[in-house]
Design a protein around this motif. Structure first.
Motif, short mmCIF file in Angstrom:
data_model
loop_
_atom_site.label_atom_id
_atom_site.label_comp_id
_atom_site.label_asym_id
_atom_site.label_seq_id
_atom_site.Cartn_x
_atom_site.Cartn_y
_atom_site.Cartn_z
N LEU A 193 6.10 3.29 -36.92
CA LEU A 193 6.90 3.33 -38.14
C LEU A 193 8.39 3.25 -37.83
N LEU A 194 8.83 3.93 -36.78
CA LEU A 194 10.25 3.86 -36.42
C LEU A 194 10.63 2.47 -35.93
N ALA A 195 9.73 1.82 -35.18
CA ALA A 195 10.00 0.45 -34.74
C ALA A 195 10.08 -0.49 -35.94
N THR A 196 9.22 -0.27 -36.91
CA THR A 196 9.25 -1.09 -38.12
C THR A 196 10.52 -0.83 -38.91
N ALA A 197 10.91 0.44 -38.99
CA ALA A 197 12.15 0.79 -39.70
C ALA A 197 13.35 0.13 -39.07
N LEU A 198 13.39 0.10 -37.74
CA LEU A 198 14.51 -0.55 -37.05
C LEU A 198 14.52 -2.04 -37.34
N GLU A 249 15.74 10.37 -38.45
CA GLU A 249 14.89 10.16 -37.27
C GLU A 249 15.20 8.83 -36.60
N LEU A 250 15.48 7.81 -37.39
CA LEU A 250 15.82 6.51 -36.81
C LEU A 250 17.17 6.60 -36.09
N TYR A 251 18.12 7.28 -36.69
CA TYR A 251 19.44 7.47 -36.08
C TYR A 251 19.30 8.19 -34.74
N LYS A 252 18.48 9.24 -34.71
CA LYS A 252 18.25 9.98 -33.47
C LYS A 252 17.57 9.10 -32.41
N THR A 253 16.62 8.29 -32.85
CA THR A 253 15.89 7.43 -31.92
C THR A 253 16.83 6.43 -31.24
N ILE A 254 17.69 5.80 -32.04
CA ILE A 254 18.65 4.86 -31.47
C ILE A 254 19.60 5.59 -30.53
N ALA A 310 21.92 7.30 -25.07
CA ALA A 310 22.15 8.34 -24.06
C ALA A 310 21.39 8.03 -22.78
N ASN A 311 20.15 7.57 -22.90
CA ASN A 311 19.37 7.24 -21.71
C ASN A 311 19.99 6.07 -20.95
N ALA A 312 20.52 5.09 -21.68
CA ALA A 312 21.18 3.96 -21.02
C ALA A 312 22.42 4.41 -20.27
N LEU A 313 23.16 5.34 -20.86
CA LEU A 313 24.34 5.88 -20.18
C LEU A 313 23.95 6.62 -18.91
N ARG A 314 22.93 7.46 -19.00
CA ARG A 314 22.50 8.21 -17.82
C ARG A 314 22.02 7.26 -16.73
N GLU A 348 22.57 16.91 -44.32
CA GLU A 348 21.82 16.90 -43.07
C GLU A 348 22.52 16.08 -42.00
N MET A 349 23.15 14.98 -42.41
CA MET A 349 23.76 14.08 -41.45
C MET A 349 24.91 14.74 -40.70
N GLY A 350 25.66 15.59 -41.38
CA GLY A 350 26.78 16.26 -40.72
C GLY A 350 26.31 17.06 -39.52
N ALA A 351 25.24 17.81 -39.69
CA ALA A 351 24.72 18.63 -38.60
C ALA A 351 24.14 17.77 -37.49
N VAL A 352 23.41 16.72 -37.87
CA VAL A 352 22.81 15.83 -36.87
C VAL A 352 23.89 15.13 -36.05
N HIS A 353 24.90 14.61 -36.73
CA HIS A 353 25.97 13.90 -36.04
C HIS A 353 26.68 14.82 -35.05
N GLN A 354 26.95 16.05 -35.46
CA GLN A 354 27.63 16.98 -34.55
C GLN A 354 26.77 17.28 -33.33
N GLU A 355 25.47 17.42 -33.54
CA GLU A 355 24.56 17.67 -32.43
C GLU A 355 24.59 16.52 -31.42
N LEU A 356 24.60 15.29 -31.93
CA LEU A 356 24.60 14.13 -31.04
C LEU A 356 25.94 13.98 -30.33
N VAL A 357 27.04 14.23 -31.05
CA VAL A 357 28.36 14.18 -30.42
C VAL A 357 28.44 15.21 -29.29
N ASP A 358 27.94 16.41 -29.54
CA ASP A 358 27.95 17.45 -28.51
C ASP A 358 27.19 16.98 -27.26
#
Length: 203
Positions: free
Chosen positions: A26-31, A71-76, A81-85, A129-139
């Motif tokens: 479903l996430l692949a389809t959403a993307l 969920e799609l935002y987090k997946t991308i 992050a994995n590419a950076l590592r 919800e996005m505000g909290a998610v974005h801050q988590e990812l920035v951190d």
């Protein structure tokens, strides 16, 4: 980022997918929908139709359109992050090489996904919800920058952490400029690398 269009267009197949496999499909389809039709077209109903499943299945996995977008935002972002590592796992580097590698890998993530991450983020703008998610990812990115740069810095940890907050903010702004076409990937990477070097110049 790997091309997900092939995965997205495949049907459920003869074997019943597990819950985790269905979620990935479903996430692949959403993307694929965001890439081909734009984020505004991504609804749970449209996702179900494209994926060849019933609407209740899409709702069971994501609950709401905002839940799906998050969920799609987090997946991308995980792929970023994995590419950076991975880029930083190469042979030991000096500070200049680390700054260049970190900046180049960061910008390549955005150039490589054709703006889907920014499009999904824009669709979520203003949501609580996005505000909290974005801050988590920035951190998470700040911690990644700190880990990469700390071996080359004499700054106190809290000072380096604060500077990495600024560097990640600059990286976000440069990535947005890249997506808008205001600069090339190479120009954005060069600018971020220069900011990284300048940010640690007195260490």
């Amino acid at each position: 980022m790997a091309d997900s269009s092939k995965t997205a267009t495949q049907g459920p197949g003869s074997r019943r997918l597990s819950k985790a496999e269905r979620r990935r499909q479903l996430l692949a389809t959403a993307l694929a929908i965001v890439r081909e039709e734009g984020a505004d077209r991504l609804t749970l109903g449209h996702l179900a139709a494209r994926a060849g499943v019933s609407k209740p299945i899409a709702y069971e996995h994501f609950g709401t359109r905002s839940g799906l977008l998050i969920e799609l935002y987090k997946t991308i972002d995980v792929e970023h992050a994995n590419a950076l590592r991975e880029a930083l796992r190469a042979n030991p580097r000096g500070f200049e090489e680390t700054a260049d590698a970190l900046a180049a890998a960061y910008m390549h993530c955005y150039a490589d996904n054709s703006g889907e991450w920014h499009a999904v983020g824009a669709a979520l703008s203003g949501s609580e919800e996005m505000g909290a998610v974005h801050q988590e990812l920035v951190d998470g990115y700040v911690q990644l920058f700190v880990s990469a740069l700390e071996p080359h810095s004499k700054l106190a940890h809290d000072v380096l952490y604060q500077r990495c907050i600024g560097l990640v903010g600059a990286g976000e702004a440069l990535s947005a400029a890249l997506i808008r076409g205001d600069c090339s990937e190479a120009q954005a990477a060069d600018a971020l690398a220069a900011l990284i070097r300048g940010g640690l110049a007195d260490s």
